[in-house]
Design an enzyme around this catalytic site. Structure first.
Site, PDB file in Angstrom:
ATOM      1  N   ASP A   1      35.571 -55.498  -1.596  1.00 29.44           N
ATOM      2  CA  ASP A   1      34.433 -54.900  -2.312  1.00 29.44           C
ATOM      3  C   ASP A   1      33.207 -54.702  -1.430  1.00 29.44           C
ATOM      4  OD1 ASP A   1      34.374 -57.779  -2.300  1.00 29.44           O
ATOM      5  OD2 ASP A   1      32.720 -57.719  -3.724  1.00 29.44           O
TER       6      ASP A   1
ATOM      7  N   GLU B   1      34.474 -60.004  -4.351  1.00 31.33           N
ATOM      8  CA  GLU B   1      34.005 -61.281  -3.791  1.00 31.33           C
ATOM      9  C   GLU B   1      32.520 -61.483  -4.019  1.00 31.33           C
ATOM     10  OE1 GLU B   1      32.319 -64.304  -1.738  1.00 31.33           O
ATOM     11  OE2 GLU B   1      31.823 -62.267  -1.144  1.00 31.33           O
TER      12      GLU B   1
ATOM     13  N   HIS C   1      24.530 -58.340   4.740  1.00 34.02           N
ATOM     14  CA  HIS C   1      23.758 -57.854   3.576  1.00 34.02           C
ATOM     15  C   HIS C   1      22.468 -57.137   3.994  1.00 34.02           C
ATOM     16  CE1 HIS C   1      25.791 -60.604   0.337  1.00 34.02           C
ATOM     17  NE2 HIS C   1      26.623 -60.270   1.302  1.00 34.02           N
TER      18      HIS C   1
HETATM   19 ZN   LIG Z   1      28.515 -60.856   1.233  1.00 32.40          ZN
HETATM   20 ZN   LIG Z   2      31.345 -61.250   2.570  1.00 34.54          ZN
END
Ligand SMILES: [Zn+2]
Ligand SMILES: [Zn+2]
Length: 388
Positions: A75, A132, A354
């Site tokens: 994902d 996840e 991220h």
């Molecule tokens: Zn992550």
């Molecule tokens: Zn990850």
């Protein structure tokens, strides 16, 4: 060391195609289809729809009874990509900012290699999981009978790790990633004129008191030798300079490694809420959600992985766990195994996971594939006299 070089060029294209077409949790439909097609054309037995959009491919060689699971996550994140790369996301606000495109590609490469060479005796299950990022896709697969339908004696997962130099492989016995809890608090006052504060319980003052008190929990209620993080990350209430709002809401997270510490923090939050409610005349409600447990590596599996990794790259015993979390924790509660970091840092300072400028480093694909292959070949080797 497994010679995977011939596989790499098409796999880089595969990775960049997945990167350009990212999909959020449980929506990994085209990713899962591409993965399933590539696995089937490598000659593997493929099962789709495990835990909604998960895919499992199985490869049995010889008559060995041992089996190993290797897991990747598929994902993407709800982030707007800002890399400017030629293969940047085509989907607005969706981005492979955690490198799951790389994990998926490395596991596919390991499957292709093992299907071709078959230098092991037993069964490998290649587990491609959905969701996840905060939505427990690993648990969804387990609840859908993952380990009953595809029994594993051992399970491993890799995650790329920008803080480590490219090619470094690190893990540790015991905790490696933290338990993640989310708390949502609603402070209910009455609301009224700002010039008549004596006529309403002040939800803003109570919320302010809560923020201060909550931040004393780790420093004053948890032993200095234990570890925990508590952060208040969101506070919302009020809409005018002359109105005391009727309610204020707060959100935050708690990270721990030890269930006893986790219990102590939750208990202290409830006590603080009771005390502040009493002192301020407000009523305060709490929604406390333990969404991922701590990721605890099994000692023998982690130590064995480090030995295997030493033959593949620069293996390191990770000195300490990370306070981020990972739903592979659920798989490690059900099956012996370990979670492993694969260094991918190229520059200083590195771009973290991220971050809108993050991109998986294709230079580590080969190391990751070699490691997954070596873990499977080692665990399913025919030597019965292994000591571990
Ligand atoms: Zn992550
Ligand atoms: Zn990850």
């Amino acid at each position: 060391m497994p010679d995977v070089d011939a596989l790499i060029k098409p796999l880089i294209e595969f990775r960049r195609d997945i990167h350009a077409h990212p999909e959020l949790a449980y929506k990994e439909v085209s990713t899962a289809r591409k993965v399933a097609e590539a696995l089937a054309s490598a000659g593997l037995k493929v099962t789709t729809g495990v835990g909604k959009t998960g895919v499992v491919a199985s490869l049995k060689v010889g008559n060995g009874t041992r089996s190993i699971g290797l897991r990747a996550d598929m994902d993407a994140l709800p982030i707007q990509e800002e890399t400017g790369l030629p293969y940047a996301s085509c989907h607005d606000g969706v981005f492979h900012g955690c490198g799951h495109d790389g994990h998926t590609t490395m596991l596919l490469g390991a499957a292709q290699y093992l299907a071709k060479t078959q230098q092991f005796n037993g069964t490998v299950h290649f587990i491609f999981q959905p969701a996840e990022e905060g939505q427990a896709g690993a648990k969804a697969m387990i609840d859908d009978g993952l380990f009953e339908r595809f029994p594993c004696d051992r399970v491993y997962a890799l995650h790329n790790w920008p803080d480590l130099p490219a090619g470094t492989i690190a893990t540790r016995p015991g905790p490696i990633m933290a338990a993640a809890d989310k708390f949502s608090i609603r402070v209910q006052g009455k609301g009224g004129h700002a010039a008549a504060p004596h006529q309403t319980p002040d939800a803003i003052l109570a919320a302010s008191e809560l923020v201060t008190q909550l931040h004393t929990i780790v420093s004053r209620r948890i032993a200095p030798t234990s570890t925990a993080v508590l952060s208040v990350t969101q506070i919302a209430g009020g809409s005018s300079h002359n109105v005391l709002p009727g309610s204020v809401s707060l959100t935050g997270t708690v990270r721990t490694f030890d269930p006893a510490v986790q219990n102590a923090v939750e208990k202290a939050i409830r006590q603080v809420i009771q005390g502040v409610a009493l002192a301020t005349g407000t009523s305060i409600s709490l929604d406390y959600n333990r969404y991922y447990p701590a990721t605890i590596n099994h000692e023998s599996a982690a130590l064995r992985a480090l030995e295997v990794a030493a033959g593949v790259g620069n293996a390191q015993l990770a000195p300490e766990p990370a306070f981020t979390s990972e739903d592979f924790a659920f798989m490690l509660q059900a099956c012996e195994g370990a979670y492993i970091w694969l260094g991918q840092g190229t520059e200083q300072p590195t771009i973290p996971l991220h971050h809108p400028h993050y991109d998986f480093n294709d230079d580590v694909l080969a190391t990751g594939i070699r490691l997954l292959v070596a873990l499977a070949e080692d665990y399913l080797s025919e030597k019965e006299d292994r000591t571990e």
